[in-house]
Design an enzyme around this catalytic site. Structure first.
Site, PDB file in Angstrom:
ATOM      1  N   SER A  84      -0.206  -2.878  -7.323  1.00  0.00           N
ATOM      2  CA  SER A  84       1.050  -2.147  -7.561  1.00  0.00           C
ATOM      3  C   SER A  84       0.846  -0.676  -7.825  1.00  0.00           C
ATOM      4  O   SER A  84      -0.151  -0.240  -7.414  1.00  0.00           O
ATOM      5  CB  SER A  84       1.790  -2.844  -8.466  1.00  0.00           C
ATOM      6  OG  SER A  84       3.195  -2.483  -8.949  1.00  0.00           O
ATOM      7  N   GLU A 116       5.646  10.591   0.007  1.00  0.00           N
ATOM      8  CA  GLU A 116       6.589   9.404   0.855  1.00  0.00           C
ATOM      9  C   GLU A 116       7.712   8.792  -0.339  1.00  0.00           C
ATOM     10  O   GLU A 116       7.564   9.002  -1.486  1.00  0.00           O
ATOM     11  CB  GLU A 116       5.812   8.201   1.212  1.00  0.00           C
ATOM     12  CG  GLU A 116       4.495   8.359   1.892  1.00  0.00           C
ATOM     13  CD  GLU A 116       3.653   7.140   1.762  1.00  0.00           C
ATOM     14  OE1 GLU A 116       3.949   6.059   1.893  1.00  0.00           O
ATOM     15  OE2 GLU A 116       2.568   7.207   1.628  1.00  0.00           O
ATOM     16  N   LYS A 118       9.717   5.999  -1.908  1.00  0.00           N
ATOM     17  CA  LYS A 118       9.462   4.682  -2.537  1.00  0.00           C
ATOM     18  C   LYS A 118      10.628   3.850  -2.141  1.00  0.00           C
ATOM     19  O   LYS A 118      11.721   3.949  -2.735  1.00  0.00           O
ATOM     20  CB  LYS A 118       9.210   4.945  -3.961  1.00  0.00           C
ATOM     21  CG  LYS A 118       8.871   3.313  -4.373  1.00  0.00           C
ATOM     22  CD  LYS A 118       8.557   3.530  -5.883  1.00  0.00           C
ATOM     23  CE  LYS A 118       7.782   2.329  -6.489  1.00  0.00           C
ATOM     24  NZ  LYS A 118       8.512   0.998  -6.127  1.00  0.00           N
ATOM     25  N   LYS A 317       9.810   7.710 -10.378  1.00  0.00           N
ATOM     26  CA  LYS A 317      10.840   7.126 -10.209  1.00  0.00           C
ATOM     27  C   LYS A 317      12.082   7.890 -10.517  1.00  0.00           C
ATOM     28  O   LYS A 317      12.166   8.903 -11.247  1.00  0.00           O
ATOM     29  CB  LYS A 317      10.925   5.845 -11.390  1.00  0.00           C
ATOM     30  CG  LYS A 317       9.762   5.116 -11.057  1.00  0.00           C
ATOM     31  CD  LYS A 317      10.031   3.708  -9.959  1.00  0.00           C
ATOM     32  CE  LYS A 317      11.013   2.643 -10.231  1.00  0.00           C
ATOM     33  NZ  LYS A 317      10.400   1.686 -10.667  1.00  0.00           N
TER      34      LYS A 317
HETATM   35  S1  IVH Z   1       1.594   2.231  -1.748  1.00  0.00           S
HETATM   36  C1  IVH Z   1      -2.158   0.675  -3.368  1.00  0.00           C
HETATM   37  N1  IVH Z   1       3.826   3.417  -0.924  1.00  0.00           N
HETATM   38  O1  IVH Z   1       6.102  -0.105  -4.473  1.00  0.00           O
HETATM   39  C2  IVH Z   1      -0.868   1.251  -3.532  1.00  0.00           C
HETATM   40  N2  IVH Z   1       3.933   1.428  -2.178  1.00  0.00           N
HETATM   41  O2  IVH Z   1       5.873  -0.445  -7.251  1.00  0.00           O
HETATM   42  C3  IVH Z   1       0.151   0.323  -2.811  1.00  0.00           C
HETATM   43  N3  IVH Z   1       6.235   0.677  -2.522  1.00  0.00           N
HETATM   44  O3  IVH Z   1       3.792  -2.622  -4.309  1.00  0.00           O
HETATM   45  C4  IVH Z   1       1.465   0.688  -2.732  1.00  0.00           C
HETATM   46  N4  IVH Z   1       7.288   2.097  -1.122  1.00  0.00           N
HETATM   47  O4  IVH Z   1       5.651  -2.813  -2.518  1.00  0.00           O
HETATM   48  C5  IVH Z   1       3.399   2.403  -1.696  1.00  0.00           C
HETATM   49  N5  IVH Z   1       5.550   4.588   0.051  1.00  0.00           N
HETATM   50  C6  IVH Z   1       5.115   3.601  -0.737  1.00  0.00           C
HETATM   51  C7  IVH Z   1       5.939   2.431  -1.209  1.00  0.00           C
HETATM   52  C8  IVH Z   1       5.499   1.483  -1.910  1.00  0.00           C
HETATM   53  C9  IVH Z   1       7.467   1.209  -1.708  1.00  0.00           C
HETATM   54  C10 IVH Z   1       6.261  -0.527  -3.053  1.00  0.00           C
HETATM   55  C11 IVH Z   1       5.311  -1.345  -2.837  1.00  0.00           C
HETATM   56  C12 IVH Z   1       4.421  -1.519  -4.016  1.00  0.00           C
HETATM   57  C13 IVH Z   1       5.326  -1.249  -5.162  1.00  0.00           C
HETATM   58  C14 IVH Z   1       4.679  -0.667  -6.389  1.00  0.00           C
END
Ligand code: IVH
Length: 559
Positions: A84, A116, A118, A317
């Site tokens: 996460s 990026e 989120k 956030k």
């Molecule tokens: S990277 C090791 N990049 O947010 C890093 N996650 O709150 C793994 N998410 O589990 C995640 N947009 O499902 C990454 N641009 C983004 C993302 C992203 C949404 C989600 C993802 C992650 C969760 C964590």
């Protein structure tokens, strides 16, 4: 109770609450509190555990990613755990993260980050072997997920085969499955029409759609996918910067989110955050923040991971679009055409960047469908310029509530109410006898797209009607100076300006005048048609139904 056992109890209680909500969110796909409330409880627990590390146990919700997968799908063990992200909720928290990264890398130089959006969807892992999609899995608890290959194959934007003449032997792509905003609205509209349960937000809609045992149902949901990272790779060469890796995935035919950028240093990161915050409501997918990742893969490896998240990345956030608050009472407001709208009076709450104390409940049938009651804790949503609305009650917190009842008569003029549209619309029968309808009619008449009387604002109209100086729109054209001067916040200058604006409005177009009259069903477009086709007021006044119906876009109801 000793102080220590008090803390132990407090920690146990928080864990129980989080475990319960984790179950509802991850397993049952039916959360009962907004994410922001969950985050708050999690933080409370994190803080307590931070102060009292002797109480940390491996089964604490702070020490794992998600919840147990459902048993109906085959389980898949992730070759590399799916982690996460840590969160930052303001600039101070982001800057603390930035400084930690610099400290850990023993540098004071500016750090380059990949930036990026989120995405607010569901994390999935896609495995490509020799270019073919062979397996797709959910994150599950981070180490074991569920096999959702059949479902993911139905997502149009997920390639079944990669495009390249140098295909990696094995490539695990990680990303987010989401539902575009427009498709989400349609899905909920359909559910409403069929008297089915609606989804609380796009994330839940995506999760619920992916977790269908029958992939044919998934196929109807218009899901989409964006890649945001890699798992295992067996390839001859692969770029060593995160942004280049994503660009490379794009070359292989995998979708990546728009607005992938790099930022050098903290200020550039903050600028990216602000830019995305501005763009947020105009995008066709839901985003709840931005993600910053140290761009250099070598530095990422140096920084490594903690139990739950990488040290090289953070989610910064946005202010939540949804919050929880108490519904104190309900008032019925009478609109221009007499329609009664139930408005929730709320315990003031900060949501979407402003304090909200009123939110619409739409109509009685929505109230019944959602089963909202007075005294309930409710989820309030405010996104963009949309009027804040009550999304749903939190039934788990329900205590001493009262049913919302439709009034017996118009709450303003006591006229009889008329039920229309199979109970969806309730209308005051008072017409312009009703002061609420009169006020709205006059406000509409003076509004920018109608007669455009500048200076005749809502507050002034209300005062003029309440003090009985104005009974109908004609009265606006002989407003005595002294009476205007006696109104609140009206000086010489503003009265002069208003009288001038009233005078000016006498020279207007026929279309504007027709629209300004506020005839039911006659909006701007219909008003223009009438004016263009029939040319003058007398012809319009004397036209019969057949003549009117022969005009473009005018049907029997409008006629
Ligand atoms: S990277 C090791 N990049 O947010 C890093 N996650 O709150 C793994 N998410 O589990 C995640 N947009 O499902 C990454 N641009 C983004 C993302 C992203 C949404 C989600 C993802 C992650 C969760 C964590």
């Amino acid at each position: 109770m000793t102080n220590q056992s008090k803390i132990a109890k407090q920690i146990a209680d928080l864990r129980e609450i989080l475990n319960e909500h984790n179950y509802r969110y991850y397993v049952a796909d039916a959360p009962t509190i907004p994410d922001s409330e969950y985050d708050r409880v999690l933080r409370q627990l994190q803080d307590l555990e931070h102060k009292h590390p002797e109480f940390i146990t491996p089964d604490s919700p702070t020490q794992r990613v998600g919840a147990t997968p459902l048993t109906a799908f085959t389980q898949i063990k992730h070759e590399m755990p799916m982690l996460s992200l840590d969160n930052a909720f303001d600039l101070a928290e982001f800057s603390a993260f930035y400084n930690r990264v610099q400290d850990r890398l023993h540098t004071t130089a500016e750090i380059e980050f990949a930036c990026e959006p989120k995405l607010d969807g569901v994390a999935v892992s896609l495995l490509y072997e020799n270019g073919l999609l062979t397996r797709a899995a959910t994150r599950g608890d981070g180490s074991v997920g569920e096999d959702i290959t059949q479902n993911v194959r139905t997502i149009a934007t997920v390639p079944l085969k990669l495009r390249s003449n140098q295909l990696p032997k094995r490539l695990e792509v990680r990303g987010e499955v989401y539902i575009p905003k427009a498709d989400f609205s349609k899905l909920n509209q359909q559910a409403m029409n069929n008297q089915q349960k609606t989804f609380a937000n796009p994330r839940n809609a995506a999760a619920g759609s992916l977790r269908q045992l029958d992939a044919n149902i998934t196929a109807t949901r218009h899901l989409a996918f964006f890649s945001h990272g890699l798992g295992t790779i067996e390839a001859k060469v692969f770029p060593q910067r995160h942004t280049l890796q994503l660009e490379h995935l794009k070359l292989l035919g995998l979708p990546i989110a728009p607005y992938l950028e790099t930022a050098l240093g903290m200020q550039a990161c903050e600028a990216y955050y602000q830019k995305m915050l501005q763009l947020r409501d105009s995008l066709n997918f839901e985003l709840d923040g931005v993600v910053f990742k140290v761009n250099d893969i070598n530095l990422q490896q140096q920084l490594g991971f903690v139990a739950r998240a990488p040290r090289f990345a953070i989610a910064y956030k946005f202010p939540a679009h949804e919050e929880m608050t108490r519904l104190n009472s309900v008032e019925f407001q009478v609109g221009r055409t007499g329609i009664l709208t139930p408005v929730a009076r709320l315990e003031p709450v900060f949501v979407g960047g402003v304090t909200v104390s009123n939110a619409t409940l739409h109509n009685m049938s929505e109230i019944n469908r959602k089963d909202v009651r007075i005294g309930d804790y409710v989820i309030v949503r405010r996104a963009g310029d949309v009027i804040p609305e009550v999304v749903a009650p939190i039934k788990a917190k329900r205590k001493n509530v009262k049913q919302i009842k439709l009034p017996q008569q118009c709450p303003v003029c006591r006229s009889e109410l008329i039920i229309e549209d199979a109970g969806i619309a309730v209308r005051c029968s008072g017409g312009l006898f009703c002061s609420a309808q009169r006020k709205q009619a006059i406000k509409h008449f003076a509004s920018r797209k109608a007669m455009d009387i500048e200076g005749l604002g809502d507050k002034l109209v209300e005062q003029l009607v309440d003090s009985e100086y104005v009974h109908d729109i004609a009265d606006l054209y002989h407003l005595p100076r002294e009476q205007l001067m006696s109104m609140e916040r009206m000086g010489e200058k503003s009265v002069d300006n208003l009288l001038q604006a009233v005078e000016k409005s006498k020279t207007t177009t026929l279309a504007r005048f027709l629209f300004a009259l506020g005839i039911r069903e006659v909006g701007e477009t219909t008003a223009k048609t009438l004016a263009n086709q029939l040319r003058d007021l007398t012809t319009i006044e004397t036209a019969d139904v057949e003549t009117l119906q022969s005009l473009p876009d005018i049907g029997p109801i409008v006629a």
